[in-house]
Enzyme design. Structure first.
Site, mmCIF file in Angstrom:
data_model
loop_
_atom_site.group_PDB
_atom_site.id
_atom_site.type_symbol
_atom_site.label_atom_id
_atom_site.label_comp_id
_atom_site.label_asym_id
_atom_site.label_seq_id
_atom_site.Cartn_x
_atom_site.Cartn_y
_atom_site.Cartn_z
ATOM 1 N N ARG A 1 39.338 43.030 40.810
ATOM 2 C CA ARG A 1 39.821 41.655 41.002
ATOM 3 C C ARG A 1 39.642 40.834 39.730
ATOM 4 O O ARG A 1 40.590 40.502 39.051
ATOM 5 C CB ARG A 1 39.069 41.002 42.183
ATOM 6 C CG ARG A 1 39.788 39.768 42.769
ATOM 7 C CD ARG A 1 39.490 38.484 42.045
ATOM 8 N NE ARG A 1 38.071 38.118 42.012
ATOM 9 C CZ ARG A 1 37.620 37.051 41.355
ATOM 10 N NH1 ARG A 1 38.456 36.254 40.705
ATOM 11 N NH2 ARG A 1 36.319 36.792 41.331
ATOM 12 N N ASP A 2 38.413 40.538 39.358
ATOM 13 C CA ASP A 2 38.155 39.615 38.260
ATOM 14 C C ASP A 2 38.494 40.218 36.906
ATOM 15 O O ASP A 2 38.701 39.485 35.939
ATOM 16 C CB ASP A 2 36.692 39.163 38.289
ATOM 17 C CG ASP A 2 36.471 37.871 37.531
ATOM 18 O OD1 ASP A 2 37.454 37.140 37.313
ATOM 19 O OD2 ASP A 2 35.319 37.580 37.168
ATOM 20 N N CYS B 1 37.709 34.085 29.792
ATOM 21 C CA CYS B 1 37.325 32.732 30.158
ATOM 22 C C CYS B 1 38.500 31.804 29.878
ATOM 23 O O CYS B 1 38.937 31.701 28.727
ATOM 24 C CB CYS B 1 36.099 32.290 29.359
ATOM 25 S SG CYS B 1 35.708 30.543 29.586
ATOM 26 N N ASN C 1 33.749 39.501 31.622
ATOM 27 C CA ASN C 1 32.551 39.732 32.421
ATOM 28 C C ASN C 1 31.587 40.666 31.689
ATOM 29 O O ASN C 1 31.989 41.450 30.826
ATOM 30 C CB ASN C 1 32.940 40.396 33.752
ATOM 31 C CG ASN C 1 33.814 39.518 34.603
ATOM 32 O OD1 ASN C 1 33.337 38.644 35.307
ATOM 33 N ND2 ASN C 1 35.121 39.747 34.550
#
Length: 305
Positions: A16-17, A241, A250
């Site tokens: 996901r991220d 970001c 991450n």
């Protein structure tokens, strides 16, 4: 005497991220393969995608298909991000029974995005909480920009407390403090971690760090010393970001695993398997990522001549 945990839990958020920040679109089968291989490598919690409007995040448009096609393993928690009741309905239809809601701790960011305060955003999730309770879905919450936001600087603890209280009012008792902007530092993480655990003992805590300014692993160490033993991380260190163009993403799952194993802290992961997954991800996206272990290898790979 420092009190290190015997074990930490690492939730893999790459599907996901990580993938949502990549320009290249992965196929359903590629996503399924990554999820299944990561579970085989030891993941006990994995974020498989998000059930949001496809125009908002095109990379997550096929999460329904991914959830239906992937093989489930008993004892593994498969969770997904949702923003509203429609997202919960899609998650339920796809067989996902753990959903995450997210709100920004930054008042400036929240007002800019939704014209509502963070507390008002959480109160707006009350319908989601009611739906989840009636349909056997467990909710968790993510408090983004929890440590800082460029417009506001450091987010005061009292502001975090207010958002936590709002989540508890709608019945959410698993929360993460997320360093979306990569502004957290180890002293702040230790302070915030100790204080939220003390003030809200009924909440289960995750920490979510980005390595934007190179403090990601140091922040994990501080979090562990504060007594928090659950962390989000992403294979190959994918992500980014939105407030710092070109910044790294991450913290890399393989970096966290390697650090913990060197410290004698268990993770349930097979490090070599995760390194293999990280390399395959880099090959698929066609560029290097911010992963120290993929770049330099394990300490145990070093031989003295």
């Amino acid at each position: 005497m420092m009190n290190w945990p015997d074990k930490i839990v690492i939730c893999e958020v790459g599907p996901r991220d990580g993938l949502q920040n990549e320009k290249s679109l992965f196929t359903v089968q590629q996503k399924v393969d990554l999820i299944e291989k990561t579970v085989q490598a030891g993941a006990k919690i994995i974020e498989i995608g998000s059930f949001v409007h496809p125009k908002a995040i095109p990379q997550m448009a096929d999460t329904d298909e991914v959830a239906k096609k992937m093989k489930r393993v008993d004892g593994v928690e498969y969770r997904a991000l949702v923003m509203n009741v429609r997202g919960l309905e899609r998650a339920e239809a796809a067989g996902i029974s753990k959903a995450k809601l997210t709100v920004s701790a930054s008042r400036a960011h929240s007002m800019s995005n939704s014209k509502r305060t963070p507390e008002e955003v959480v109160q707006g999730f009350a319908k989601c909480a009611a739906y989840a309770a009636n349909h056997g879905i467990v909710l968790s919450g993510a408090i983004s920009t929890a440590f800082g936001y460029p417009v506001e600087g450091r987010i005061p603890l009292e502001q975090i407390y207010s958002v936590i209280a709002a989540f508890r009012e709608i019945g959410v008792h698993e929360l993460s403090l997320s360093d979306t902007t990569g502004m957290a530092n180890p002293q702040q993480v230790y302070e915030y971690g100790r204080m939220v655990k003390e003030k809200f003992p009924d909440v289960s805590w995750f920490l979510h760090f980005h390595n934007t300014r190179g403090m990601g692993l140091a922040n994990v160490v501080s979090g562990m010393l504060a007594g928090i033993d659950r962390y989000d991380a992403c294979f190959a260190g994918l992500g980014g970001c939105p407030f710092a163009p070109g910044a790294s993403g991450n913290i890399a799952t393989e970096d966290v695993i390697h650090m913990c194993h060197e410290m004698g802290i268990h993770t349930d992961y097979d490090l070599d398997a995760m390194i293999s997954i990280g390399r395959s991800v880099q090959n698929m996206i066609g560029h290097d990522t911010d992963s120290s272990i993929l770049r330099a290898g394990k300490c145990s790979d070093i031989t003295c001549s």
